[in-house]
Enzyme design. Structure first.
Site, PDB file in Angstrom:
ATOM      1  CE  LYS A 203      -4.413  -1.804   1.229  1.00 43.14           C
ATOM      2  NZ  LYS A 203      -5.541  -1.918   2.158  1.00 43.14           N
ATOM      3  NE  ARG A 237      -7.595  -8.223   0.101  1.00 45.65           N
ATOM      4  CZ  ARG A 237      -7.105  -7.369  -0.795  1.00 45.65           C
ATOM      5  NH1 ARG A 237      -6.124  -6.557  -0.463  1.00 45.65           N
ATOM      6  NH2 ARG A 237      -7.586  -7.329  -2.021  1.00 45.65           N
TER       7      ARG A 237
HETATM    8  C1  7PM Z   1      -4.954  -0.581  -5.743  1.00 46.93           C
HETATM    9  C2  7PM Z   1      -4.746  -0.037  -4.481  1.00 46.93           C
HETATM   10  C3  7PM Z   1      -5.642  -1.737  -5.900  1.00 46.93           C
HETATM   11  C4  7PM Z   1      -5.243  -0.655  -3.375  1.00 46.93           C
HETATM   12  C5  7PM Z   1      -6.136  -2.379  -4.789  1.00 46.93           C
HETATM   13  C6  7PM Z   1      -5.955  -1.831  -3.537  1.00 46.93           C
HETATM   14  C7  7PM Z   1      -8.180  -4.342   1.305  1.00 46.93           C
HETATM   15  C8  7PM Z   1      -9.202  -5.109   0.772  1.00 46.93           C
HETATM   16  C9  7PM Z   1      -8.226  -3.971  -0.805  1.00 46.93           C
HETATM   17  C10 7PM Z   1      -7.941  -4.383   2.710  1.00 46.93           C
HETATM   18  C11 7PM Z   1      -9.758  -5.946   2.830  1.00 46.93           C
HETATM   19  C12 7PM Z   1      -5.248  -3.572  -2.119  1.00 46.93           C
HETATM   20  C13 7PM Z   1      -6.334  -2.547  -2.299  1.00 46.93           C
HETATM   21  N1  7PM Z   1      -7.565  -3.656   0.300  1.00 46.93           N
HETATM   22  N2  7PM Z   1      -9.979  -5.921   1.514  1.00 46.93           N
HETATM   23  N3  7PM Z   1      -9.226  -4.866  -0.550  1.00 46.93           N
HETATM   24  N4  7PM Z   1      -8.769  -5.201   3.417  1.00 46.93           N
HETATM   25  N5  7PM Z   1     -10.523  -6.729   3.616  1.00 46.93           N
HETATM   26  O1  7PM Z   1      -4.151  -3.140  -1.700  1.00 46.93           O
HETATM   27  O2  7PM Z   1      -7.076  -3.711   3.276  1.00 46.93           O
HETATM   28  O3  7PM Z   1      -5.410  -4.721  -2.468  1.00 46.93           O
HETATM   29  S1  7PM Z   1      -7.915  -3.327  -2.378  1.00 46.93           S
END
Ligand code: 7PM
Length: 256
Positions: A203, A237
């Site tokens: 992130k 995750r």
């Molecule tokens: C671009 C930037 C694409 C950030 C996707 C993201 C989470 C999640 C995501 C989280 C839960 C990523 C994010 N982040 N579901 N879905 N918790 N439960 O880094 O922190 O995958 S999308």
């Protein structure tokens, strides 16, 4: 929990079949590296992202779910859409990862009517606008109260407590300082009494702290996952499953 993006260009620039095959192969690799759950998402929730239709999202995720039928780990569907939840549950997924924390009544019903687990995540605002100006009086207290309320709502809708996990939603309407405060205060969230999931992998907060672009955040991501687990996270995750599993083996050895 290993992340599998069933979004165009994630793994392949080919047609729909090669995209499905690449996502399935990636999931199998994450399982071989030690993932205990695979999280499949077809809608990019990145800050500033545009929403996709139900039809588009189904076309992305369902072939991947079907391609993973019979694998030895539970599959989670990363979606806010009740129709996608329903189709994924019918195809055998065992967990719903809803960044909207089942605030849509139909989403709540889709999970309550099935015998699946759910992750309830906090966010402030919507992906299009949430990073504009996030504000909190006390971010840990506010996220804690929101999640306490969502656990109560889910239980009132008939979702047993043993099926619920919670997530502070790192990066979802949070500044770097908010994210750090949440990581420091994770034990307070773990105190809500249901398993805590933490998503820090690659992130932008890690980019802000290291100066590394997204492709070079593996080390920072492993450090963040380890810190989260030390502070009570039960599920992390992550994109980089093998590296994270190795780090957690060291933590487990020291703690046992
Ligand atoms: C671009 C930037 C694409 C950030 C996707 C993201 C989470 C999640 C995501 C989280 C839960 C990523 C994010 N982040 N579901 N879905 N918790 N439960 O880094 O922190 O995958 S999308």
């Amino acid at each position: 929990m290993g992340i599998v993006n069933a979004t165009p260009d994630s793994f392949s620039d080919g047609g729909q079949h090669s995209q499905r095959d690449a996502a399935v192969a990636h999931a199998q690799r994450l399982i071989a590296e030690g993932a205990d759950i695979i999280d499949i998402g077809g809608e990019s929730t990145r800050p500033g992202a545009q929403p996709v239709s139900v039809q588009q999202e189904l076309e992305r995720v369902m072939p991947v779910i079907e391609g993973l039928r019979g694998v030895q780990v539970p599959i989670s569907i990363d979606t806010c859409k009740p129709e996608v939840m329903q189709a994924a549950i019918a195809a055998g997924v065992q967990m719903v990862n809803d960044i909207d924390a089942l605030q849509d009544a139909a989403a709540m019903h889709a999970v309550a009517a099935a015998n699946v687990a759910v992750c309830l995540m906090h966010k402030q605002g919507d992906p299009q606008t949430m990073q504009a100006q996030p504000q909190y009086r006390d971010v840990v207290a506010e996220v804690c109260e929101f999640l306490r309320g969502r656990i109560a709502a889910a239980e009132a809708a008939g979702i047993a407590r043993v099926r619920i996990a919670i997530d502070p939603g790192f990066g979802f309407g949070k500044t770097l300082e908010h994210n750090l405060a949440l990581l420091r205060g994770l034990e307070q969230l773990a105190g809500l009494g249901v398993p805590l999931l933490a998503g820090l992998s690659r992130k932008s907060m890690l980019g802000a702290l290291t100066g590394q672009d997204v492709e070079h955040r593996v080390h920072a991501s492993v450090a963040a996952a380890l810190l989260a687990v030390q502070r009570g996270a039960k599920i992390v995750r992550v994109h980089d499953v093998g590296a994270t599993v190795d780090a957690l083996k060291i933590l487990n050895a020291v703690n046992s």
